[in-house]
Design a protein around this motif. Structure first.
Motif, PDB file in Angstrom:
ATOM      1  N   THR A 120       0.864  -1.056   0.040  1.00  0.00           N
ATOM      2  CA  THR A 120      -0.055   0.014  -0.017  1.00  0.00           C
ATOM      3  C   THR A 120       0.928   1.244  -0.065  1.00  0.00           C
ATOM      4  N   TYR A 121       0.296   2.279  -0.547  1.00  0.00           N
ATOM      5  CA  TYR A 121       0.920   3.535  -0.849  1.00  0.00           C
ATOM      6  C   TYR A 121       0.133   4.668  -0.376  1.00  0.00           C
ATOM      7  N   ASN A 157      -5.119   4.542  -1.659  1.00  0.00           N
ATOM      8  CA  ASN A 157      -4.156   3.956  -1.061  1.00  0.00           C
ATOM      9  C   ASN A 157      -4.661   2.522  -0.656  1.00  0.00           C
ATOM     10  N   GLY A 158      -5.297   1.911  -1.752  1.00  0.00           N
ATOM     11  CA  GLY A 158      -5.921   0.551  -1.590  1.00  0.00           C
ATOM     12  C   GLY A 158      -4.661  -0.437  -1.829  1.00  0.00           C
ATOM     13  N   ALA A 159      -4.819  -1.679  -1.500  1.00  0.00           N
ATOM     14  CA  ALA A 159      -3.290  -2.584  -1.504  1.00  0.00           C
ATOM     15  C   ALA A 159      -3.506  -2.893  -2.921  1.00  0.00           C
ATOM     16  N   SER A 160      -2.034  -3.066  -3.487  1.00  0.00           N
ATOM     17  CA  SER A 160      -1.633  -3.368  -4.781  1.00  0.00           C
ATOM     18  C   SER A 160      -1.002  -4.992  -4.652  1.00  0.00           C
TER      19      SER A 160
END
Length: 920
Positions: free
Chosen positions: A507-508, A514-517
């Motif tokens: 996450t960023y 800023n959801g999970a990648s």
């Protein structure tokens, strides 16, 4: 982010060390099992599990003359393109693995010290003209045991999205059980400029020196080569002392070093002091703890080499000229100046440009092995430093003084800046291995990391007298956090076939969404030489070991994107990268030859770019123009657009030519080739800022190609002069192909045409050839480095014949000498500076990077284990056709997209070193 993280991390570090001491007292009976626990913080990289390309450089391959990590890696790793951008004693280095993977971000790899990420930032707080340092200069080479380089993203899953550009893992030396061992080393070195530029020494037929108008200079006056006063022989020393040992369940190593080196420009000086302590403590038969602390303090006395935006700089003033007066001070101590830039000797004598850096790196690693199959590793790290810079230009500095007229002087100017960075990392890895059957083994690895980075930049500058000083302070604070986790499963069948699958999540918080990648990866390696058909076909006689490997990985996110520290880009998603690599590792001729070959293709999509373009022009800082990047002067909208492709091959061949009891000879060839291409941009062109509007991003071209005015040509491609006559290149200038062409206006004067791509600073290939010979107690080493097929924009020569808007022509270039001596028409120096293509040169070079000879003595005295004498030389010879100082330097420093730009940068010196190391 608040600074309480720093206090917490330091408190945890010392708390863990305190617990270690208590546990040691309780577990003294378990000392015999000290070796049963692996030290995860100093573990070998995952190259042993196959599937991806990795390389290791041992401390024995690092000669002290390199004195920094990146210099030690130069030429030693296939696929690593390492360049030295400046010849300053602490000049910055650039390193790329498999080419640039982003436009806005940092394309350097992630640097990891004993399991914790560390900063390699390059902050130029005062205008030094491209000679900015990067923070790897803070590490002492004496403390490093080995360096592992993971070139692809597939092998760097555990480090999170910051490992997008590969990983450089640095492992430090540790103590060994037994009596204390003391190592002391000292060396002295000297440096000098390897070659200087030819300068204008125009004379008429009577032997009189000519001014820039072609008139004889007054009696007794002449032209000067100011380089004779600028460059000087430099000297330096380095001392290092370490003590290591162990008792019971404790091992320790403490070290300190001092390095001091002058620059080849008189007045330039760099000094660094290092101290390091590492303690390895066995807590129980299943638990171990490692704590380390590193401190570095450096001080630099800089000599600026401004740029076109500043009227000062030693080499800038030399190139700007004119070299028709003696630059040495007058009887009253004042410095003469008849040029458009400052007298370089006054800059060197009176300007006060300094930088000071204080840095602390601390880590604590807890390694647990509660069962034979389960391993738990936790590493807590802190890396923090403060960099202070001050630039003082004294009042009364002469900007320009025409003959018999009052001098135009500068007011006192003072600028300063402070940059503070803090990086806290917390990493947990859990590994479980079990045998699923007699032939199949499973290894499951689960881990995660949290990284908090904060930085503060404070700048202040002004002009005026001490009583009426105008100042303009500024401050900016930034936060950059990354949260990541991963799971990885490896199945090994009969030690022949290894299959690995992994999934990384990150996450960023810097992004609006800023959801999970999620980023999957897979690796496969098959040791064909273990199969029955291999020996049955007789292949084992030629290839006793042969492994095929492949990897597919997805990764993404900003490695270190400057704008995202300052503003949240609305509607922008993280960049996403896919990389495929296929390779083979082979051993030939009874394991005397080892070959590693890799092909890769890397695709970065959703590139983050600015939405605006700019109009080309010669002025390096045109008012009102946009850079297309949004952070040069305010923000322009960001968007996801475009794709960046890198594809290439990496080849490493190492052969044991001679392998006898007292004689050995190893030869190594490293080769890499990368092709880079930008695709699907929304804009026609995006110009990189501060590149004299030459470095651009263009669809279908490599990143950072040169774009500018071309020569006027005919239908056959011949270069034409203004009158339409054909010109041919001859020793760096363009002359008439037919000298009998009729006299007419514009004869022999080149003419400009449309703007096009005129050069590419990305090399066709990079190679090195290393030979190491051992004969009894003698060790010899020689390394040649080659960079072939890249272009350089020689702005230094361009400035040497043009006017800077002051009505004064610099005239220092030897091209101008040919004009004054009537070999070329006067119109040549008016037209040529407007033709960007004229100043693009082939930057290919072959360098004798390093040569060394060492002799090891083993005295009979019991207290001295060995003494080693080393004589080494670096950057001894460069074989190239470049007309500038050095085709390797880059005035843009460590920037991603601006490469191959030569403008009055300090050349890389030739260095000789003599040292002695004693082990007691």
């Amino acid at each position: 982010m608040n600074h309480w993280y720093a206090s917490l991390s330091i408190g945890l570090l010392f708390s863990i060390l305190l617990i270690a001491q208590t546990a040691t007292a309780q577990q003294a009976s378990n000392s015999s099992s000290a070796s049963s626990v692996a030290d995860a913080s100093n573990a070998k990289s995952q190259s042993g599990q196959w599937g991806y390309a990795a390389a290791s450089v041992d401390s024995t391959d690092m000669t002290p003359i390199a004195f920094s990590v990146n210099r030690a890696l130069q030429g030693n790793v296939a696929g690593a393109y390492v360049t030295q951008n400046s010849g300053n004693p602490a000049g910055g280095m650039s390193m790329q693995l498999r080419g640039p993977s982003t436009i806005l971000g940092d394309t350097t790899p992630l640097y990891v010290l004993d399991g914790i990420p560390i900063s390699n930032a390059s902050r130029e707080l005062i205008d030094l003209g491209g000679g900015s340092q990067n923070r790897l200069i803070d590490l002492a080479l004496h403390d490093i045991e080995r360096i592992d380089v993971v070139r692809g993203a597939a092998g760097a899953v555990r480090y999170g999205p910051r490992a997008n550009n590969g990983v450089v893992e640095i492992f430090t030396k540790q103590g060994t059980s037994g009596t204390p061992r003391v190592t002391f080393s000292t060396r002295a070195q000297t440096e000098s400029v390897r070659s200087t530029l030819d300068v204008n020494m125009a004379q008429n037929a009577q032997g009189q020196y000519l001014d820039n108008d072609g008139n004889p200079l007054p009696e007794g006056e002449r032209r000067w080569d100011w380089q004779d006063f600028i460059f000087d022989r430099a000297y330096g020393t380095e001392q290092a002392l370490s003590i290591s040992g162990g008792f019971g369940d404790t091992r320790y190593r403490a070290s300190g070093s001092h390095f001091s080196n002058q620059g080849i420009i008189e007045g330039n000086h760099f000094r660094r002091i290092n101290g390091r302590l590492r303690i390895d403590q066995q807590l129980t038969d299943w638990a171990a703890l490692t704590g380390s602390a590193t401190y570095a303090s450096s001080n630099t006395q800089d000599i600026p080499n401004g740029g076109l935006n500043q009227p000062y700089g030693a080499l800038t003033g030399f190139v700007a000229g004119p070299n028709t007066f003696d630059p040495r001070p007058n009887v009253d101590g004042s410095f003469p100046n008849q040029g458009p830039r400052l007298n370089p000797l006054e800059v060197m004598e009176r300007f006060d440009f300094t930088q000071e850096t204080d840095r602390f790196i601390g880590s604590a690693a807890l390694n647990l092995r509660p069962t034979e199959n389960l391993t738990v590793d936790y590493v807590l790290g802190l890396d923090t430093y403060t960099q202070d810079a001050t630039a003082i230009i004294p009042s009364g500095t002469i900007l320009f003084q025409p003959p018999n007229a009052p001098a135009d002087t500068l007011q006192r100017s003072e600028r300063g800046g402070t940059y503070t960075q803090q990086l806290i990392s917390s990493t947990l890895d859990v590994s479980y291995s079990t045998d699923l059957s007699s032939t199949l083994r499973s290894t499951t690895l689960i881990g995660g990391s949290v990284q908090f980075e904060t930085s503060t930049t404070e700048t202040e500058g002004g002009v005026g007298t001490p009583e009426d000083f105008f100042s303009s302070p500024r401050r900016s604070d930034t936060d950059y956090d990354v949260y990541s986790g991963f799971v990885q499963e490896t199945l090994t069948w009969k030690d022949r076939l290894v299959v690995t699958g992994g999934l990384q999540v990150a996450t960023y918080p810097s992004f609006e969404d800023n959801g999970a990648s999620f980023y999957p990866s897979a690796r496969l390696a098959h040791r064909l030489s273990e199969l029955q058909f291999w020996s049955g076909a007789g292949l084992n006689r030629l290839f006793p070991r042969f492994t095929l490997r492949s990897a597919l990985s997805f990764s993404g996110g900003p490695a270190s994107v400057v704008p995202f520290y300052r503003a949240v880009p609305e509607g922008v998603t993280p960049e996403r990268q896919r990389e495929v690599e296929i390779g083979a590792d082979a051993h030939l001729f009874t394991d005397r030859v080892a070959v590693e070959a890799t092909y890769y293709r890397q695709r970065t999509s959703d590139l983050v770019v600015g939405e605006s373009s700019t109009r080309p022009g010669l002025d390096p800082t045109p008012s009102g123009s946009s850079t297309g990047f949004g952070f040069d002067s305010g923000f322009s909208p960001f968007t996801n657009a475009g794709t960046l492709i890198n594809r290439g091959i990496e080849l490493s061949v190492q052969a044991q030519v001679v392998d006898r009891a007292r004689t050995n000879w190893t030869t190594t060839i490293n080769f890499s080739r990368n092709r880079n291409e930008v695709r699907d941009l929304a804009e026609d062109r995006i110009y990189f800022p501060r590149s004299f509007e030459q470095s651009v991003v263009i669809d279908g071209e490599a990143l950072g190609v040169f774009y500018g005015a071309t020569f006027r040509r005919d239908a056959e491609g011949n270069v034409l002069d203004v009158a339409g006559n054909v010109l041919v290149e001859d020793d760096g200038v363009w002359r008439l192909r037919d000298p009998s062409a009729p006299e007419e206006q514009g004869r022999g004067v080149p003419s400009s045409s449309a703007f096009e791509v005129i050069g590419d600073p990305n090399p066709d290939f990079v190679a090195s050839w290393i030979n190491e010979v051992g004969i009894r107690n003698f060790d010899l080493r020689m390394q040649w480095d080659a960079v072939v097929g890249h272009d350089v924009s020689n702005f230094t020569q361009r400035l040497g014949i043009r006017s800077l808007g002051t009505g004064i022509i610099s005239g220092t270039s030897p091209i101008y000498e040919r004009v004054l001596e009537e070999e070329l028409p006067m119109g040549y120096v008016v037209s040529a500076p407007l033709i960007d293509e004229h100043w693009i040169e082939d930057g290919s070079f072959l360098k004798l990077r390093e040569v060394s000879a060492a002799y090891t003595l083993r005295p009979a005295a019991a207290r001295i284990e060995r003494v080693r004498l080393t004589l080494a030389a670096r950057n001894v010879l460069s074989i190239d056709g470049y007309s500038g100082y050095d085709p390797e330097i880059n005035v843009a420093g460590q920037r991603t997209g601006v490469r191959g730009l030569d403008f009055a940068e300090v050349p890389i010196p030739r260095t000789f070193s003599l040292g002695i190391t004693a082990v007691f």
